[in-house]
Design a protein around this motif. Sequence first.
Motif, PDB file in Angstrom:
ATOM      1  N   ALA A  79       0.781  -1.263   0.038  1.00  0.00           N
ATOM      2  CA  ALA A  79      -0.132   0.007   0.022  1.00  0.00           C
ATOM      3  C   ALA A  79       0.975   1.062   0.068  1.00  0.00           C
TER       4      ALA A  79
ATOM      5  N   GLN B  84      -3.126   5.053  -0.555  1.00  0.00           N
ATOM      6  CA  GLN B  84      -3.920   3.847  -0.201  1.00  0.00           C
ATOM      7  C   GLN B  84      -4.074   3.694   1.456  1.00  0.00           C
ATOM      8  N   THR B  85      -2.919   3.900   2.225  1.00  0.00           N
ATOM      9  CA  THR B  85      -2.787   3.885   3.581  1.00  0.00           C
ATOM     10  C   THR B  85      -3.756   4.997   4.058  1.00  0.00           C
TER      11      THR B  85
ATOM     12  N   TRP C 190      -6.404   6.620   2.915  1.00  0.00           N
ATOM     13  CA  TRP C 190      -7.967   6.116   2.670  1.00  0.00           C
ATOM     14  C   TRP C 190      -8.423   5.227   3.034  1.00  0.00           C
ATOM     15  N   ARG C 191      -7.613   4.015   3.151  1.00  0.00           N
ATOM     16  CA  ARG C 191      -8.368   2.736   3.617  1.00  0.00           C
ATOM     17  C   ARG C 191      -7.960   2.449   5.182  1.00  0.00           C
ATOM     18  N   ILE C 192      -7.046   3.308   5.832  1.00  0.00           N
ATOM     19  CA  ILE C 192      -6.720   2.616   7.130  1.00  0.00           C
ATOM     20  C   ILE C 192      -6.717   3.682   7.947  1.00  0.00           C
TER      21      ILE C 192
ATOM     22  N   PRO D 166     -10.596   5.977   7.855  1.00  0.00           N
ATOM     23  CA  PRO D 166     -11.623   5.294   8.739  1.00  0.00           C
ATOM     24  C   PRO D 166     -11.250   5.005  10.129  1.00  0.00           C
TER      25      PRO D 166
END
Length: 305
Positions: free
Chosen positions: A207, A211-212, A214-216, A219
């Motif tokens: 990632a 990506q890190t 947006w996805r971790i 959230p």
Amino acid sequence: MTTAAPATRPARTPPRRRVFWPGRSGHLFVAAYVVLLIAFGVVPTVYAVYFAFTDAGDNFAGLANFVDAASDFRYFAAVGHVALYLVFWLVSLVVFVVGLALVLHRLTADAVGKSLRFLYYIPGALAGAASVMVWLFMLDPSVSPVSSLLRALGFDTFGQVVAPDHLPVLFTLIAFWTGAGGWIVVMYGALNNISPDLLEAARIDGAGGWQTAWRIQIPLLRKWIVYMVILAFAGGTQLFVEPQLLSQASVGVAGHDYSLNQLSYDFAFQNNNVNTAAAVSVELLLVGLVVAGVFVARSGFFDAD
């Protein structure tokens, strides 16, 4: 012949002392806040609700004061002004605060990151009227240090800068400059609570930084973002100091009834109609509570992670 060893008696457990006031340290710690909350929060709210549902003779008036407020020709214009400002304010707050906090978190080991954390927080020292006065100076092309930029944008006078169509953007700039720094620091602290092992696992899986985030990271910041939006929405509906001072400085270019709080102030102190003013304030309270309830319910704010 052997003799049996004497049986040993079990050690007596000392009696447990009964705690007279369990949790007294915590209760004493919040006692002062509770007193101030009741004196300056609960009591004024109850007082406002009383005035909102009574008339000048202290007789029950039902919804008459709310109808009178909505019947005023300035009411729905003020609602539109505040709603437009809230859209600009909340969108910019969420996007830029979260974005800047993520950037700051990646600079955490750099001296630049430490300097930025300090610089972000400085404008918070000029909250309220002081920050507006600074911006009045900044927005006047005749004295502003960025007068060349203002003139390049086509603004030659202070009245042109504070034209009514520009006010939502100007109030958003003032609010963001004053309040965003504190929230950036809060988000930065929340990012530091994310387990480094989780971020390392994401990097091992390939990632990238986007990506890190947006996805971790985002959230896991959900509850903090919801908390920020709730408080920012409540504060945004109370818009008063900025348009009031701007109205005085612009000699009427910006109206003195731009926001609902200004309209309530006008009802109370210009028209001597405290009951209708209280009705407007109760409406703002109800809207804030309803929006907060919706955000809390839809986001699972109190759910255990």
